[in-house]
Design a protein around this motif. Sequence first.
Motif, mmCIF file in Angstrom:
data_model
loop_
_atom_site.group_PDB
_atom_site.id
_atom_site.type_symbol
_atom_site.label_atom_id
_atom_site.label_comp_id
_atom_site.label_asym_id
_atom_site.label_seq_id
_atom_site.Cartn_x
_atom_site.Cartn_y
_atom_site.Cartn_z
ATOM 1 N N GLN A 1 32.146 40.952 50.717
ATOM 2 C CA GLN A 1 32.536 41.169 49.324
ATOM 3 C C GLN A 1 33.926 40.607 49.042
ATOM 4 O OE1 GLN A 1 32.030 45.438 49.334
ATOM 5 N NE2 GLN A 1 30.135 45.328 48.131
ATOM 6 N N GLU B 1 33.807 46.153 41.530
ATOM 7 C CA GLU B 1 34.284 46.727 40.262
ATOM 8 C C GLU B 1 33.761 48.153 40.082
ATOM 9 O OE1 GLU B 1 35.042 42.964 37.315
ATOM 10 O OE2 GLU B 1 32.957 43.624 37.550
ATOM 11 N N GLY C 1 42.692 42.854 38.667
ATOM 12 C CA GLY C 1 42.147 41.821 39.541
ATOM 13 C C GLY C 1 43.212 41.114 40.337
ATOM 14 N N ILE D 1 32.017 31.685 38.716
ATOM 15 C CA ILE D 1 31.110 32.250 39.697
ATOM 16 C C ILE D 1 30.167 31.180 40.230
ATOM 17 C CG2 ILE D 1 29.170 33.846 39.978
ATOM 18 C CD1 ILE D 1 30.638 35.804 38.167
ATOM 19 N N SER E 1 28.184 41.023 44.414
ATOM 20 C CA SER E 1 29.337 41.483 45.196
ATOM 21 C C SER E 1 30.513 41.849 44.310
ATOM 22 C CB SER E 1 29.748 40.403 46.201
ATOM 23 O OG SER E 1 28.841 40.321 47.265
ATOM 24 N N VAL E 2 30.791 41.005 43.307
ATOM 25 C CA VAL E 2 31.899 41.292 42.398
ATOM 26 C C VAL E 2 31.616 42.579 41.625
ATOM 27 C CG1 VAL E 2 33.128 40.502 40.345
ATOM 28 C CG2 VAL E 2 32.608 38.888 42.186
ATOM 29 N N TYR F 1 33.772 36.777 48.849
ATOM 30 C CA TYR F 1 33.154 36.314 47.612
ATOM 31 C C TYR F 1 34.101 36.508 46.435
ATOM 32 C CZ TYR F 1 28.662 36.225 50.148
ATOM 33 O OH TYR F 1 27.653 35.951 51.039
ATOM 34 N N PHE F 2 34.778 37.644 46.402
ATOM 35 C CA PHE F 2 35.720 37.916 45.312
ATOM 36 C C PHE F 2 36.858 36.901 45.306
ATOM 37 C CE2 PHE F 2 39.915 39.742 44.386
ATOM 38 C CZ PHE F 2 39.772 39.990 43.022
ATOM 39 N N THR G 1 27.695 37.330 42.137
ATOM 40 C CA THR G 1 27.788 38.237 40.993
ATOM 41 C C THR G 1 27.620 39.686 41.426
ATOM 42 O OG1 THR G 1 26.889 36.541 39.518
ATOM 43 C CG2 THR G 1 26.796 38.820 38.745
#
Length: 308
Positions: free
Chosen positions: A7, A42, A63, A20, A37-38, A10-11, A35
Amino acid sequence: MALTIRQLKYFTAVAEVGRISQAAVQLNISQSAVTTSVREIEEMLNQSLFERHAHGVELTHAGRRFLSHAYAVLAAIDAAERMPNEETAVEGRLTIAASYTVLGYFLPHHLQRFAQLHPHIHVKVHEAVRQDIEEGLVTRRYDMGLMLTSNVALTELSIETFFGSHRRLWVCSKHHLLKNPEVTLADVAKEPYVMLTVDEAAAAALKYWSQTPLQPDIRLRTSSVEAARSMVANGMGVSILSDMVYRPWSLEGRRIETINLRDEIPPMNVGLGWKQGIDFSPAMTAFRNYFKQHFLDPGSTRSGRGRP
């Protein structure tokens, strides 16, 4: 639910490129995986980390704070995985040469990591143009050279390519080509073009342009990546450049978007060179193995850009 390394990777990829879809391409995974993972992060934090726009995403204040934590965690994990073995420490001296683009946008981070792994190897670095690097390798002025391997001319050299950095069209935010379902070189030829010249970039560009009946409408030739970035970001032209030198913001803080072209554009290949037939010193072997393990190991989680 606990945060995972996947995660975080990916972020950070999304945060760095601002889209993305492009992060998914660089990570070689599906867009839905990024998408998800983000969204999971959150939901875990109960905070929005990105503001979504038609042409990409931007970090929120939360962020940006989370990104600094993500970088720290990933750096700590990386350092732990690559902890040097003091019992098999390699000693020696190594003289390497690197071209402008490789030295400016790729090498410093890897030099720092190599120094952590091999603290007893003294590395001396020279910046030079390709022709001088090749001549220096043949005469043994340099032990090894990091360069754009697609351009290498001398047959006396052994070359090992580590990765190819994709070339994409750079445009300013809200550029009209962003609305097109697909973009071709024919579309690019109608736009004012910024031609980068450093490290034979212009020659490389004209090679693929010459395979078409088209020509770019060149309004500026520059050896400065930052000048090209600013010209594009300010809407003064477009340019086809590699992901390795891409950053989403110009020095003035203006946004730069990228577009995948329908035409086949060759990547910018980066790798290592040395004189054929030479005996490798332990330091040379360690240096080569570092890059082979990082980029050619199937288990590597590398990024296609300067920061892994």
